[in-house]
Structures are given as C-alpha cells and as structure tokens.
Design a protein around this motif. Structure first.
Motif, PDB file in Angstrom:
ATOM      1  N   SER A 183       0.773  -1.337  -0.165  1.00 30.43           N
ATOM      2  CA  SER A 183       0.086   0.041   0.075  1.00 30.43           C
ATOM      3  C   SER A 183       0.875   1.056   0.196  1.00 30.43           C
ATOM      4  CB  SER A 183      -1.037   0.047   1.139  1.00 30.43           C
ATOM      5  OG  SER A 183      -2.011  -0.623   1.209  1.00 30.43           O
ATOM      6  N   PRO A 190       0.201   5.840  -0.975  1.00 33.52           N
ATOM      7  CA  PRO A 190      -1.072   5.023  -1.053  1.00 33.52           C
ATOM      8  C   PRO A 190      -2.223   5.824  -1.544  1.00 33.52           C
ATOM      9  CG  PRO A 190       0.251   5.720   1.045  1.00 33.52           C
ATOM     10  CD  PRO A 190       1.005   6.327   0.090  1.00 33.52           C
ATOM     11  N   HIS A 191      -2.398   7.052  -1.629  1.00 30.44           N
ATOM     12  CA  HIS A 191      -3.626   7.694  -2.061  1.00 30.44           C
ATOM     13  C   HIS A 191      -3.637   7.323  -3.641  1.00 30.44           C
ATOM     14  CE1 HIS A 191      -1.831  11.369  -3.863  1.00 30.44           C
ATOM     15  NE2 HIS A 191      -1.055  11.122  -2.907  1.00 30.44           N
ATOM     16  N   VAL A 208      -5.653   3.690  -4.783  1.00 29.54           N
ATOM     17  CA  VAL A 208      -7.140   3.390  -4.717  1.00 29.54           C
ATOM     18  C   VAL A 208      -7.771   3.682  -6.134  1.00 29.54           C
ATOM     19  CG1 VAL A 208      -9.374   4.363  -3.676  1.00 29.54           C
ATOM     20  CG2 VAL A 208      -7.327   4.349  -2.238  1.00 29.54           C
ATOM     21  N   HIS A 254      -7.255  -1.486   0.383  1.00 33.49           N
ATOM     22  CA  HIS A 254      -6.623  -2.124   1.365  1.00 33.49           C
ATOM     23  C   HIS A 254      -7.580  -1.807   2.761  1.00 33.49           C
ATOM     24  CE1 HIS A 254      -2.644  -2.252   4.427  1.00 33.49           C
ATOM     25  NE2 HIS A 254      -3.784  -2.876   4.843  1.00 33.49           N
ATOM     26  N   PHE A 270     -13.620   5.703  10.742  1.00 29.54           N
ATOM     27  CA  PHE A 270     -13.629   7.037  11.205  1.00 29.54           C
ATOM     28  C   PHE A 270     -14.559   7.043  12.311  1.00 29.54           C
ATOM     29  CE2 PHE A 270     -11.865   7.543   6.747  1.00 29.54           C
ATOM     30  CZ  PHE A 270     -10.871   7.684   7.143  1.00 29.54           C
ATOM     31  N   MET A 288     -17.131  10.063  12.812  1.00 30.38           N
ATOM     32  CA  MET A 288     -17.983  10.537  11.645  1.00 30.38           C
ATOM     33  C   MET A 288     -18.972   9.213  11.337  1.00 30.38           C
ATOM     34  SD  MET A 288     -14.687  11.247   9.083  1.00 30.38           S
ATOM     35  CE  MET A 288     -15.597  12.159   7.764  1.00 30.38           C
ATOM     36  N   GLU A 330     -20.868   8.841   6.264  1.00 26.51           N
ATOM     37  CA  GLU A 330     -19.688   9.751   5.920  1.00 26.51           C
ATOM     38  C   GLU A 330     -18.478   9.031   5.662  1.00 26.51           C
ATOM     39  OE1 GLU A 330     -20.172  13.987   8.186  1.00 26.51           O
ATOM     40  OE2 GLU A 330     -19.744  12.465   9.402  1.00 26.51           O
ATOM     41  N   ASP A 337     -19.059   7.432   2.445  1.00 27.03           N
ATOM     42  CA  ASP A 337     -18.453   8.624   1.437  1.00 27.03           C
ATOM     43  C   ASP A 337     -17.123   8.665   1.262  1.00 27.03           C
ATOM     44  OD1 ASP A 337     -21.129   9.590   1.103  1.00 27.03           O
ATOM     45  OD2 ASP A 337     -21.143  11.222   2.094  1.00 27.03           O
ATOM     46  N   MET A 338     -16.472   8.677   2.392  1.00 25.21           N
ATOM     47  CA  MET A 338     -14.749   8.789   2.294  1.00 25.21           C
ATOM     48  C   MET A 338     -14.173   7.580   1.489  1.00 25.21           C
ATOM     49  SD  MET A 338     -13.563  11.079   3.766  1.00 25.21           S
ATOM     50  CE  MET A 338     -14.797  12.077   3.016  1.00 25.21           C
ATOM     51  N   PHE A 353     -14.181   8.342  -2.067  1.00 27.11           N
ATOM     52  CA  PHE A 353     -13.401   9.577  -2.161  1.00 27.11           C
ATOM     53  C   PHE A 353     -12.921   9.958  -3.800  1.00 27.11           C
ATOM     54  CE2 PHE A 353      -9.885  12.718  -2.092  1.00 27.11           C
ATOM     55  CZ  PHE A 353     -10.703  13.598  -1.118  1.00 27.11           C
ATOM     56  N   THR A 354     -12.276   8.776  -4.258  1.00 28.70           N
ATOM     57  CA  THR A 354     -11.898   9.061  -5.543  1.00 28.70           C
ATOM     58  C   THR A 354     -12.803   9.019  -6.712  1.00 28.70           C
ATOM     59  OG1 THR A 354     -11.299   6.832  -5.531  1.00 28.70           O
ATOM     60  CG2 THR A 354      -9.638   8.053  -4.785  1.00 28.70           C
ATOM     61  N   ARG A 384     -15.951  10.113  -8.894  1.00 31.69           N
ATOM     62  CA  ARG A 384     -16.393  11.597  -9.214  1.00 31.69           C
ATOM     63  C   ARG A 384     -18.078  11.602  -9.538  1.00 31.69           C
ATOM     64  NH1 ARG A 384     -13.851  16.202  -7.533  1.00 31.69           N
ATOM     65  NH2 ARG A 384     -11.446  15.714  -7.547  1.00 31.69           N
ATOM     66  N   ARG A 412     -16.791   0.557   3.276  1.00 28.04           N
ATOM     67  CA  ARG A 412     -15.998   1.515   2.623  1.00 28.04           C
ATOM     68  C   ARG A 412     -15.183   1.198   1.694  1.00 28.04           C
ATOM     69  NH1 ARG A 412     -12.523   4.283   7.273  1.00 28.04           N
ATOM     70  NH2 ARG A 412     -11.185   2.204   7.174  1.00 28.04           N
ATOM     71  N   ARG A 433     -16.501  17.815   0.328  1.00 27.55           N
ATOM     72  CA  ARG A 433     -15.701  16.641   0.201  1.00 27.55           C
ATOM     73  C   ARG A 433     -14.269  16.949   0.775  1.00 27.55           C
ATOM     74  NH1 ARG A 433     -13.563  13.162  -4.092  1.00 27.55           N
ATOM     75  NH2 ARG A 433     -11.768  14.185  -4.803  1.00 27.55           N
ATOM     76  N   ARG A 471     -11.646  15.839   8.205  1.00 25.49           N
ATOM     77  CA  ARG A 471     -11.905  15.210   9.271  1.00 25.49           C
ATOM     78  C   ARG A 471     -11.404  13.986   9.536  1.00 25.49           C
ATOM     79  NH1 ARG A 471     -17.754  16.102   8.654  1.00 25.49           N
ATOM     80  NH2 ARG A 471     -18.002  14.587  10.357  1.00 25.49           N
ATOM     81  N   GLU A 487      -8.832  12.214  11.901  1.00 20.44           N
ATOM     82  CA  GLU A 487      -8.903  10.887  12.997  1.00 20.44           C
ATOM     83  C   GLU A 487      -8.168   9.994  12.795  1.00 20.44           C
ATOM     84  OE1 GLU A 487     -12.571   9.092  13.554  1.00 20.44           O
ATOM     85  OE2 GLU A 487     -13.729  10.805  13.022  1.00 20.44           O
ATOM     86  N   GLN A 511      -5.579   7.871   3.981  1.00 20.47           N
ATOM     87  CA  GLN A 511      -4.703   7.922   2.713  1.00 20.47           C
ATOM     88  C   GLN A 511      -5.205   6.417   2.010  1.00 20.47           C
ATOM     89  OE1 GLN A 511      -0.589   7.412   4.915  1.00 20.47           O
ATOM     90  NE2 GLN A 511      -0.037   8.749   3.059  1.00 20.47           N
ATOM     91  N   LEU A 512      -5.405   5.596   2.695  1.00 11.71           N
ATOM     92  CA  LEU A 512      -6.136   4.400   2.044  1.00 11.71           C
ATOM     93  C   LEU A 512      -7.439   4.526   1.286  1.00 11.71           C
ATOM     94  CD1 LEU A 512      -5.077   1.699   4.764  1.00 11.71           C
ATOM     95  CD2 LEU A 512      -3.980   2.270   2.709  1.00 11.71           C
ATOM     96  N   MET A 513      -8.026   5.553   1.780  1.00 15.56           N
ATOM     97  CA  MET A 513      -9.228   6.062   1.005  1.00 15.56           C
ATOM     98  C   MET A 513      -8.965   6.901  -0.194  1.00 15.56           C
ATOM     99  SD  MET A 513     -11.597   4.951   2.970  1.00 15.56           S
ATOM    100  CE  MET A 513     -10.478   3.760   3.473  1.00 15.56           C
ATOM    101  N   GLY A 514      -7.901   6.960  -0.422  1.00 12.65           N
ATOM    102  CA  GLY A 514      -7.267   7.935  -1.606  1.00 12.65           C
ATOM    103  C   GLY A 514      -7.344   9.361  -1.440  1.00 12.65           C
ATOM    104  N   ILE A 515      -7.075   9.707  -0.194  1.00 10.95           N
ATOM    105  CA  ILE A 515      -7.097  11.087   0.396  1.00 10.95           C
ATOM    106  C   ILE A 515      -5.755  11.379   0.158  1.00 10.95           C
ATOM    107  CG2 ILE A 515      -7.579  12.872   2.083  1.00 10.95           C
ATOM    108  CD1 ILE A 515      -9.820  11.085   2.951  1.00 10.95           C
TER     109      ILE A 515
END
Lengths: 234, 292
Positions: free
Chosen positions: A48, A70-71, A74, A80, A88, A91, A95, A98-99, A102-103, A105, A147, B163, B169, B173, B179-183
């Motif tokens: 990862s 890592p980002h 995805v 992973h 989280f 949250m 939410e 939603d995270m 994230f990628t 659109r 998620r 977003r 947030r 946390e 990062q594993l979410m692609g952020i």
C-alpha cells in the motif's frame, strides 16, 4: 494481477521481511497465513505504500507501483482494508462510506455502488446515521469492508477481518468475502485464523518470521501436516 | 447594567478575534498534532503586509485586504512545507521546537526589516456607532462580531458538508486510513494550514482595526491567548476553539471592568488551570485517547 518480487523490508536494523515473492491472479482469493509477528501486516503495508521497503518490485495490473504513495492506489483499484478496521469513529456510517468513495467523481455511480454495499451489509443501512465509533466490532468490520467496496476495487486486501469477532460473525464476514469475490473482486486475505482463511481461499502462502516457507493450493495446505500442526491446531 | 452590557460586548469583540486565531491552532493540531507556535506571528505578517501595501505602495484598501489574506495563506503553507513536513515522522518535540524557532525567525526578520518602532496600522473604519437605546456599540465591534460569526458558520458548514472538509476530518481522525481512502494527505494538510492562516489574516485585519499599532511582536500575545483559548475549549475541536475564544474574551473584559485591569490575564490563565484540572481534555474534549 498483483505481483510481489523479492521484497525486503527493515524496521531500523531489523530485517523484517526476507525476499518475499508471491502473486495473486485475477478472480482468486489468496491468503497469507502465519503466526502473530510473522510479517503479514507488514507485507500489506508495504504494498500500500504505508511502509517504505528497501528492495523489491511490486506490480499491479501490469503497472509498477513500487513506492507509489498510498492515495494513488485507490484510483487504480487496489484497496486495503486495514487491520483493526480503522473506521473514522467520530464520523457517521454514511460519511465513512462517502470517504470510501473519495476518488469517485460520479454521483450516480456512487449511488449505485452504495445500493450494492447495502445489499451486502443491510445492517449498515439501518445504522447509516450513527457515529461509526458506536458500532459493534462486527459492524465496524462490515463498515470497513463496505467503505472499501465504495471505491469499486479490483483487488481487495483484507488484514485480519476476523480479529476479535465471535465465531458466528467470522463466518458471516467470510461468507460475504466469498460473495464479493464471486462478483469479480480479487481478494488478498491476511489471516491468523488459518482454517477459515484456507477454507475460502484458492491458494495460500505460509509466512514464518518474515519468510514465505510454503505455498500451494488452499486444499493442500489444509491437509499439510506441518501446517496442521503449526496453524490449525489439530 | 449599561456598563455590564458594554463590557459583555467588548468581551465578545476581543473573544471573536481570539476565536478566529484559535481556530488556526486547533485545526492544525487536529490534523498534524502540532502546536504551531508560529501561528500568532501570521497576524504580524498580515499587519505588516497591510502597512507595506498601503503606506508604501498606496494600493486601495479592498485590494490590500485580499493581498493580506493571500500573503498569510502563502506564509502558512510555506512554513508547513519547509519547516514541519520534513519532521512529520519525527518525535513531536522536534516539530514543537521547530515551531518555536519559526516564530522567533519571523519576529526577528520583522525586527530587521521594519525596526522595533511601532508603525500605525493603515486601515481604519469610520462608521457611526450602532445605537440601541442608550447602548452604543462601536462600528469596529459590530463588524468584528459579525464577520467572525459568519466565518465560523461557513467553516462549520465547510468541515461538515464538503468533500474537502470531510477529508480533513478523516485525516485528523486517522492519518493512514485516510490515505487508504485515496485522500492526498499532503494536500489536505496544506489546505488546513491555508484555512487557518486565512482566518489569522482576517484576524489581523480585525485586530489592527481595534489596536492600530504594528510591531514585530504584535502576534505574540494574541497568539498566546488564542492558543490558550484552543486548549480551554479542547484542542483539535473546532467548536471548542470558538467557545474558548469567547470565554477568554468575556473573562478578560469583565475582569477589567469589575476587578482590576491588571488582573485580567491572571484570571484568564486561572480559568485555564481550573478547567484543565477538572477536564484535562478541555471543555468540549472527549477524553484523552492516544492513538496507537
């Protein structure tokens, strides 16, 4: 689909992973089993990009992903689900999902994926407004998986999904994992619960103190005398 | 009664400024667990930017306000990239010391460039005071309270609905899971510093209107008070910073009015000590769970 070649990882002076080589083919469930501290989680973290490693080549879907942040993975479809769920907590369930998306659109796409996730995990739908930290361990595991599914993975790497769960829940989680796999998601499963993992996997690798000591079809490993003695407790 | 109301409003005025600055401390702490001691000095950077742009370059005020914000944001993001990012995986004490170092660096550069002689703040507001019966509220006070309230509402909405806000947030946390979410964590951290410093930039405008004297150490005291406000409310928690700022402002102005103006700081710090004794995580803090 995923190929790891000659991976060496160090924690300071400690050589934690020795020359790790393995492969996951499209559509498979492959499991890495081994005792606590054998290096299973480190392998996933290295793939990862969460852990830097000294040597080794990792390719995913034909693309070298060695040392990729890592980002970026995805979006490529390599997702992973970390050990200990890592939802989280403050949250809401929604939410968190939603995270996971994230990628992505496209809103429509997201809505469709969300429907599917709720089909796999109806309990998440009931609790979608609740803070993730108030869920039970099993529900948190479902949320962590849901998620991850939100990003429409091609390969799902799951780290100890059975940890801390009751036997009944473990069965449920594994049944869902198999379902997800049948829908076309390749799975790399890291588990201490070797029996469970081998019973749903196609192939397995056995890890001992940072080395792969055995590999083979899951059925063969289940019958292997050494594996039985060391990991299956029979 | 009139005196009390007046002091209450003064307290809200000062408190709103503390709250704006405290938000920067708390947001940055929430995301990188760093007390950014250079945050107060962003106020000073903003104030001197206004001095240079108006007294030397004679630019129009509206343009200056925008440029002040841009310069503050730029400083904040640069400081993070140059000074804090390389230390992200080091022990926390290293980045804390670095933050103090950055603060000293900024103050001393200002000392070299602008000399210690205070300069008048070049923006002023001359609108009639707001009259409610016999109560008269200065226009700067009205502006400060309105602007701060609006900004806090916008910030709350941003963090809870957008977003990028949700990504902030998530990163605060759980860094790795985010990062594993692609952020993209680096971008999210930069954004956090940018927002915090934009708020400090607006804080510098409001502070300059209220205390129109610009010196190299201008940011030190409001910075310290805002930091205390953030801790008082619960560091890392956005509504906590707002609450902490308002409590500090009110405590300060009421002490000045009814007890002694020299004791105001003592009372404010006293409140902090008492709160931390009984609730170490701050007024709105949720326990002190360390992440493994």
């Amino acid at each position: 689909m995923l190929k790891v070649e000659h991976l060496d990882l160090y924690y300071g002076a400690i050589h934690a992973l020795h020359d790790i080589c393995f492969e996951v083919e499209q559509g498979e469930i492959v499991t890495l089993i081994g005792a606590n501290g054998a290096g299973k989680t480190s392998i996933l973290h290295a793939i990862s990009g969460l852990l830097p490693y000294r040597n080794g080549l990792v390719t995913f879907a034909g693309c070298p992903i060695t040392k990729m942040p890592p980002h970026k993975l995805v979006g490529m479809g390599l997702v992973h689900v970390p050990e200990g769920r890592r939802v989280f907590a403050r949250m809401s369930v929604m939410e968190n999902l939603d995270m996971g998306a994230f990628t992505s659109r496209s809103k429509e796409d997201q809505a469709r994926t969300l429907e599917k996730v709720f089909e796999h995990f109806p309990r998440l739908k009931e609790r979608r407004r609740q803070a993730a930290g108030t869920l039970s361990g099993g529900e948190q595991q479902m949320l962590a998986m849901g998620r991850a599914l939100m990003s429409k993975p091609k390969l799902l790497m799951m780290d100890e999904p059975s940890m801390g769960l009751s036997p009944l829940l473990v069965q449920e989680i594994f049944a869902i994992t198999r379902e997800i796999n049948r829908e076309g998601v390749t799975v790399l499963l890291v588990e201490q619960n070797a029996h469970m993992a081998l019973s749903i996997a196609n192939r397995g690798y056995v890890l001992e103190t940072g080395r792969i000591i055995k590999e083979g079809a899951a059925g063969d490993l289940l019958r292997d005398e050494d594996v039985k003695k060391a990991y299956l407790g029979t | 009664m009139l005196l009390f109301l007046n002091q209450l409003i003064n307290g809200l005025h000062v408190g709103a400024i503390y709250a704006l600055i405290a938000l920067g401390y708390t947001m940055v702490y929430g995301i990188v667990r760093l007390i950014n001691f250079a945050h107060g000095d962003i106020l000073m950077v903003g104030a001197y930017t206004a001095v240079v742009l108006i007294t030397m370059l004679h630019l129009p005020v509206l343009l200056v306000i925008i440029l002040v914000l841009l310069v503050c944001v730029l400083f904040g993001v640069l400081i993070e990239r140059v000074a804090y990012k390389p230390l992200r995986n080091s022990p926390r004490i290293s980045s804390l010391i670095t933050a103090i170092g950055v603060s000293m660096l900024l103050q001393n550069i200002a000392l070299l460039v602008f000399t210690p002689t205070p300069k008048p703040y070049p923006i002023s507001l001359s609108l009639p005071a707001l009259q409610i019966g016999t109560l008269s509220i200065g226009s700067i006070t009205v502006l400060t309270i309105l602007v701060s309230a609006a900004l806090m509402i916008v910030l709350q909405l941003f963090v809870s609905t957008t977003r990028a806000g949700k990504a902030m947030r998530a990163v605060s946390e759980d860094f790795d899971a985010a990062q594993l979410m692609g952020i993209n964590v680096n971008n999210t951290i930069s954004l956090t510093f940018a927002i915090g410093c934009a708020l400090a930039g607006i804080g510098s405008l409001l502070y300059g209107l209220a205390y129109p004297s610009v010196s190299p150490t201008l940011g030190a005291l409001p910075g310290l008070k805002a930091f205390i406000a953030a801790v008082l409310g619960g560091i890392g928690i956005i509504p906590g910073a707002m609450l902490g700022g308002l409590i500090m402002g009110l405590a300060e102005s009421l002490t000045k009015a009814y007890i002694s103006s020299q004791l105001s700081d003592a009372v404010v710090y006293g409140i902090l000590i008492v709160v931390l004794l009984f609730k170490p995580s701050g007024l709105l803090g949720r326990g002190t769970r360390e992440k493994v």
